[in-house]
Motif scaffolding. Structure first.
Motif, PDB file in Angstrom:
ATOM      1  N   TYR A 193      49.594 137.977   5.461  1.00 55.09           N
ATOM      2  CA  TYR A 193      49.558 137.414   6.812  1.00 55.09           C
ATOM      3  C   TYR A 193      48.173 136.923   7.242  1.00 55.09           C
ATOM      4  CZ  TYR A 193      54.134 139.648   7.166  1.00 55.09           C
ATOM      5  OH  TYR A 193      55.439 140.015   6.955  1.00 55.09           O
ATOM      6  N   VAL A 194      47.127 137.382   6.591  1.00 57.99           N
ATOM      7  CA  VAL A 194      45.766 136.984   6.973  1.00 57.99           C
ATOM      8  C   VAL A 194      45.423 135.671   6.281  1.00 57.99           C
ATOM      9  CG1 VAL A 194      43.319 137.582   6.837  1.00 57.99           C
ATOM     10  CG2 VAL A 194      45.007 139.341   7.435  1.00 57.99           C
ATOM     11  N   SER A 195      45.133 134.644   7.076  1.00 52.57           N
ATOM     12  CA  SER A 195      44.882 133.323   6.488  1.00 52.57           C
ATOM     13  C   SER A 195      43.413 133.051   6.236  1.00 52.57           C
ATOM     14  CB  SER A 195      45.439 132.225   7.402  1.00 52.57           C
ATOM     15  OG  SER A 195      44.649 132.084   8.566  1.00 52.57           O
ATOM     16  N   GLY A 196      42.518 133.887   6.780  1.00 53.45           N
ATOM     17  CA  GLY A 196      41.101 133.626   6.562  1.00 53.45           C
ATOM     18  C   GLY A 196      40.218 134.669   7.207  1.00 53.45           C
ATOM     19  N   ILE A 197      38.907 134.399   7.142  1.00 51.50           N
ATOM     20  CA  ILE A 197      37.897 135.332   7.616  1.00 51.50           C
ATOM     21  C   ILE A 197      37.024 134.648   8.665  1.00 51.50           C
ATOM     22  CG2 ILE A 197      35.991 136.847   6.950  1.00 51.50           C
ATOM     23  CD1 ILE A 197      38.754 137.548   5.712  1.00 51.50           C
ATOM     24  N   ALA A 198      36.752 135.377   9.740  1.00 53.98           N
ATOM     25  CA  ALA A 198      35.850 134.914  10.801  1.00 53.98           C
ATOM     26  C   ALA A 198      34.532 135.681  10.692  1.00 53.98           C
ATOM     27  CB  ALA A 198      36.485 135.141  12.168  1.00 53.98           C
ATOM     28  N   TRP A 199      33.424 134.956  10.804  1.00 53.21           N
ATOM     29  CA  TRP A 199      32.104 135.541  10.622  1.00 53.21           C
ATOM     30  C   TRP A 199      31.228 135.325  11.849  1.00 53.21           C
ATOM     31  CZ3 TRP A 199      31.225 138.220   6.134  1.00 53.21           C
ATOM     32  CH2 TRP A 199      32.055 137.938   5.034  1.00 53.21           C
ATOM     33  N   HIS A 200      30.310 136.305  12.098  1.00 50.62           N
ATOM     34  CA  HIS A 200      29.258 136.181  13.100  1.00 50.62           C
ATOM     35  C   HIS A 200      27.900 136.203  12.390  1.00 50.62           C
ATOM     36  CE1 HIS A 200      31.956 137.972  16.558  1.00 50.62           C
ATOM     37  NE2 HIS A 200      32.548 137.011  15.873  1.00 50.62           N
ATOM     38  N   CYS A 201      26.848 135.831  13.109  1.00 52.62           N
ATOM     39  CA  CYS A 201      25.560 135.546  12.463  1.00 52.62           C
ATOM     40  C   CYS A 201      24.482 136.582  12.696  1.00 52.62           C
ATOM     41  CB  CYS A 201      25.029 134.199  12.962  1.00 52.62           C
ATOM     42  SG  CYS A 201      24.373 134.294  14.674  1.00 52.62           S
ATOM     43  N   TYR A 202      24.745 137.663  13.430  1.00 53.67           N
ATOM     44  CA  TYR A 202      23.667 138.477  13.977  1.00 53.67           C
ATOM     45  C   TYR A 202      23.050 139.469  12.993  1.00 53.67           C
ATOM     46  CZ  TYR A 202      25.861 136.599  18.155  1.00 53.67           C
ATOM     47  OH  TYR A 202      26.412 135.753  19.081  1.00 53.67           O
ATOM     48  N   ALA A 203      23.655 139.673  11.847  1.00 56.58           N
ATOM     49  CA  ALA A 203      23.097 140.565  10.831  1.00 56.58           C
ATOM     50  C   ALA A 203      23.573 140.093   9.459  1.00 56.58           C
ATOM     51  CB  ALA A 203      23.528 142.011  11.073  1.00 56.58           C
ATOM     52  N   GLY A 204      22.763 140.378   8.438  1.00 62.37           N
ATOM     53  CA  GLY A 204      23.100 139.936   7.102  1.00 62.37           C
ATOM     54  C   GLY A 204      22.698 138.492   6.874  1.00 62.37           C
ATOM     55  N   ASN A 205      23.217 137.928   5.784  1.00 62.68           N
ATOM     56  CA  ASN A 205      22.872 136.562   5.401  1.00 62.68           C
ATOM     57  C   ASN A 205      24.126 135.749   5.176  1.00 62.68           C
ATOM     58  OD1 ASN A 205      22.071 134.305   3.332  1.00 62.68           O
ATOM     59  ND2 ASN A 205      20.142 135.040   4.207  1.00 62.68           N
ATOM     60  N   VAL A 206      24.043 134.467   5.469  1.00 63.87           N
ATOM     61  CA  VAL A 206      25.189 133.571   5.324  1.00 63.87           C
ATOM     62  C   VAL A 206      25.756 133.591   3.916  1.00 63.87           C
ATOM     63  CG1 VAL A 206      23.694 131.586   4.864  1.00 63.87           C
ATOM     64  CG2 VAL A 206      25.995 131.209   5.783  1.00 63.87           C
ATOM     65  N   SER A 207      24.944 133.920   2.925  1.00 66.26           N
ATOM     66  CA  SER A 207      25.418 133.943   1.537  1.00 66.26           C
ATOM     67  C   SER A 207      26.501 134.988   1.314  1.00 66.26           C
ATOM     68  CB  SER A 207      24.255 134.202   0.581  1.00 66.26           C
ATOM     69  OG  SER A 207      23.638 135.449   0.864  1.00 66.26           O
ATOM     70  N   ALA A 208      26.664 135.940   2.246  1.00 67.48           N
ATOM     71  CA  ALA A 208      27.733 136.945   2.125  1.00 67.48           C
ATOM     72  C   ALA A 208      29.107 136.306   2.146  1.00 67.48           C
ATOM     73  CB  ALA A 208      27.618 137.969   3.247  1.00 67.48           C
ATOM     74  N   MET A 209      29.212 135.095   2.671  1.00 69.70           N
ATOM     75  CA  MET A 209      30.498 134.411   2.708  1.00 69.70           C
ATOM     76  C   MET A 209      30.963 134.019   1.311  1.00 69.70           C
ATOM     77  SD  MET A 209      29.735 131.965   6.020  1.00 69.70           S
ATOM     78  CE  MET A 209      31.333 131.145   5.963  1.00 69.70           C
ATOM     79  N   GLU A 210      30.016 133.813   0.411  1.00 69.85           N
ATOM     80  CA  GLU A 210      30.347 133.253  -0.908  1.00 69.85           C
ATOM     81  C   GLU A 210      31.213 134.178  -1.760  1.00 69.85           C
ATOM     82  OE1 GLU A 210      30.247 132.195  -5.024  1.00 69.85           O
ATOM     83  OE2 GLU A 210      29.191 133.940  -4.192  1.00 69.85           O
ATOM     84  N   PRO A 211      30.879 135.476  -1.919  1.00 69.40           N
ATOM     85  CA  PRO A 211      31.738 136.316  -2.763  1.00 69.40           C
ATOM     86  C   PRO A 211      33.147 136.494  -2.218  1.00 69.40           C
ATOM     87  CG  PRO A 211      30.042 137.621  -1.685  1.00 69.40           C
ATOM     88  CD  PRO A 211      29.678 136.195  -1.469  1.00 69.40           C
ATOM     89  N   VAL A 212      33.298 136.476  -0.895  1.00 73.74           N
ATOM     90  CA  VAL A 212      34.637 136.590  -0.305  1.00 73.74           C
ATOM     91  C   VAL A 212      35.434 135.330  -0.618  1.00 73.74           C
ATOM     92  CG1 VAL A 212      35.948 136.960   1.809  1.00 73.74           C
ATOM     93  CG2 VAL A 212      33.727 138.085   1.507  1.00 73.74           C
ATOM     94  N   LYS A 213      34.795 134.173  -0.460  1.00 70.86           N
ATOM     95  CA  LYS A 213      35.469 132.911  -0.766  1.00 70.86           C
ATOM     96  C   LYS A 213      35.792 132.813  -2.249  1.00 70.86           C
ATOM     97  CE  LYS A 213      37.015 128.897   0.608  1.00 70.86           C
ATOM     98  NZ  LYS A 213      38.166 128.808   1.524  1.00 70.86           N
ATOM     99  N   ARG A 214      34.903 133.297  -3.087  1.00 72.34           N
ATOM    100  CA  ARG A 214      35.144 133.245  -4.533  1.00 72.34           C
ATOM    101  C   ARG A 214      36.316 134.140  -4.921  1.00 72.34           C
ATOM    102  NH1 ARG A 214      30.476 134.754  -6.070  1.00 72.34           N
ATOM    103  NH2 ARG A 214      30.972 136.933  -6.572  1.00 72.34           N
ATOM    104  N   ALA A 215      36.408 135.315  -4.295  1.00 75.18           N
ATOM    105  CA  ALA A 215      37.490 136.248  -4.621  1.00 75.18           C
ATOM    106  C   ALA A 215      38.838 135.756  -4.096  1.00 75.18           C
ATOM    107  CB  ALA A 215      37.174 137.631  -4.045  1.00 75.18           C
ATOM    108  N   TYR A 216      38.817 135.055  -2.948  1.00 74.68           N
ATOM    109  CA  TYR A 216      40.060 134.582  -2.326  1.00 74.68           C
ATOM    110  C   TYR A 216      39.883 133.118  -1.905  1.00 74.68           C
ATOM    111  CZ  TYR A 216      41.160 139.533  -2.291  1.00 74.68           C
ATOM    112  OH  TYR A 216      41.388 140.835  -2.667  1.00 74.68           O
ATOM    113  N   PRO A 217      39.845 132.217  -2.882  1.00 74.84           N
ATOM    114  CA  PRO A 217      39.515 130.813  -2.586  1.00 74.84           C
ATOM    115  C   PRO A 217      40.504 130.111  -1.668  1.00 74.84           C
ATOM    116  CG  PRO A 217      40.288 131.058  -4.851  1.00 74.84           C
ATOM    117  CD  PRO A 217      40.077 132.442  -4.325  1.00 74.84           C
ATOM    118  N   LYS A 218      41.729 130.605  -1.565  1.00 79.80           N
ATOM    119  CA  LYS A 218      42.720 129.948  -0.713  1.00 79.80           C
ATOM    120  C   LYS A 218      42.656 130.413   0.744  1.00 79.80           C
ATOM    121  CE  LYS A 218      46.015 128.961  -4.436  1.00 79.80           C
ATOM    122  NZ  LYS A 218      47.419 129.129  -4.909  1.00 79.80           N
TER     123      LYS A 218
END
Length: 447
Positions: A265-290
């Motif tokens: 049922y989950v179609s995607g991930i929503a991110w905020h910018c206040y901690a960590g680095n934008v590169s954290a999005m990459e492994p999630v996208k790589r694991a679940y490219p759709k």
């Protein structure tokens, strides 16, 4: 070419046009080369925008005259006469810190419960938020809305309060119906919600405004066993996004997507910018490219007063890098705040809106965030595809192909000196020069 300079002297200013030359027709300059390849395309874009908080809606509906509001909305959401064409808005469900009081859409006296949701009410959203959203859609019918609750109603929580607490185990069903009822109510009002997160910043329990803790296990159970099946049963097409929090814990959305019932049922991930680095999005996208990705919150504020560094950081992280990591859209925080960074009830007293509206004079100030968004939103159409583009030392960029075939290239010169470079696309190229720290958007081709 349109650009915004590091000193703020030029803001979305039209620059001199360049000529597309044919490769081999003349001596091509030996410069840094950026290659744009439209044959390699990636995600389609939903757009760029900000949040229609209660604070923003109140300013639009109660401070501005109707003609002034409509003129500002034409500029923010339209494309005529230099409008920046925002197309992606976030809508809090109930109160956030940028509300004038703490409330949910189903409040009952302390100690009472309402599992049948007989007290569900849209009375507060109907005062300002809904009228403002309707007015936006009249300007731009392509605007996409994502909605987020800051808390379940107090009676559903372990704290029996909108502030802090967890969702009670016996409230999973009522909370699912609460969110589903909200989707129906918004659709009935002509402002349908395309995306829904189940909790804003679920790893944060603020002490002075609504919030609710939900770990990955709880979110997966709620999505997979309660809300997802309920939306499917009701035929509601709103898509669920997980996390809605910072880049510093990618393991959280990964854990939810690892749950087969939630992943359905989950179609995607929503991110905020206040901690960590934008590169954290990459492994999630790589694991679940759709699965989709979005930036759903990032605020400017008085903590970042320097124009040049903030312009560069926001463009680099929220527009260029996030999109290169698969994001389909970026939403900044408050669309509008007043001269005192409000109104708000708890929370951030130093946040800055995309525009500032003076409550006494009605004067409108376009802040740095306006230009960060505008360098993309004015030129990248809804439905545009991100396409392949190379980067170079001190030059970061992202490229798009609009539905009319036009190409958009956004470039930031990170260097402390001007840079000359050549952009190559197929058999053609153009050469240009970008001052230190400048953001430029190049548009060519199409109808």
């Amino acid at each position: 070419m349109w650009s915004t300079s590091a000193d703020g002297a030029r803001r979305l200013a039209r620059g001199a046009d360049s000529t597309l030359e044919r490769s081999g027709a003349s001596a091509e300059p030996a410069q840094t080369l950026l290659v744009v390849d439209p044959s390699k395309s990636f995600q389609s874009m939903v757009g760029f925008g900000a949040a229609m908080t209660d604070a923003s809606a109140i300013l639009f509906e109660q401070t501005l005259s109707r003609p002034a509001r409509d003129q500002l909305f034409s500029e923010l959401f339209g494309r005529k006469d230099g409008g920046i064409g925002l197309s992606f808005l976030r809508v809090p469900i109930g109160a956030s810190d940028f509300s004038t009081s703490h409330y949910s859409l189903d409040d009952v006296p302390t100690g009472e419960r309402d599992p049948a949701l007989t007290h569900f009410s849209m009375a507060i959203p109907d005062q300002a938020q809904v009228p403002a959203l309707r007015a936006v859609r009249r300007i731009n019918p392509e605007v996409t809305l994502v909605a987020s609750p800051w808390s379940a109603p107090a009676w559903m929580k372990t704290s029996d309060s909108l502030v802090t607490g967890h969702l009670r185990p016996d409230a999973y069903g009522p909370y699912a119906h609460y969110l589903s009822n909200y989707l129906d109510a918004m659709a009935e009002r002509g402002v349908p919600i395309a995306y829904l997160t189940i909790q804003n910043e679920p790893h944060f329990e603020p002490k002075d405004y609504p919030g609710m803790w939900m770990n990955a296990k709880d979110r997966a159970a709620f999505d997979g066993k309660f809300l997802g099946p309920l939306l499917a049963k009701r035929g509601q097409s709103t898509r669920l996004l997980d996390w809605d929090h910072n880049w510093d814990h990618p393991e959280e959305p990964l854990a939810v997507l690892a749950d087969a019932s939630a992943r359905k049922y989950v179609s995607g991930i929503a991110w905020h910018c206040y901690a960590g680095n934008v590169s954290a999005m990459e492994p999630v996208k790589r694991a679940y490219p759709k699965k989709d990705a979005f930036i759903t919150e990032c605020s400017g504020g008085t903590w970042a007063p320097d124009w040049a560094s903030t312009l560069g950081w926001m463009t680099d992280k929220l527009i260029i890098a996030a999109t290169r990591y698969g994001s389909r859209g970026t939403i900044l925080w408050n669309l509008a705040l007043d001269e005192n960074n409000g109104p708000h009830d708890g929370g951030c007293g130093t946040c800055r809106g995309v525009v500032t509206i003076n409550r006494k004079s009605g004067a409108i100030t376009r802040n740095l965030e306006y230009y960060v968004l505008g360098q993309a939103s004015r030129f990248v159409d809804v439905g545009a595809k991100r396409i392949e583009s190379t980067e170079a030392k001190d030059l970061v960029d992202v490229a798009f192909r609009n539905r009319d075939g036009s190409i958009v290239l956004i470039v930031h010169n990170q260097a402390k000196k001007p840079q000359s470079f050549t952009v190559s696309i197929g058999p053609r190229y153009f050469s240009t020069k970008l001052p230190a720290g400048e953001i430029a958007t190049y548009v060519w081709g199409g109808r």
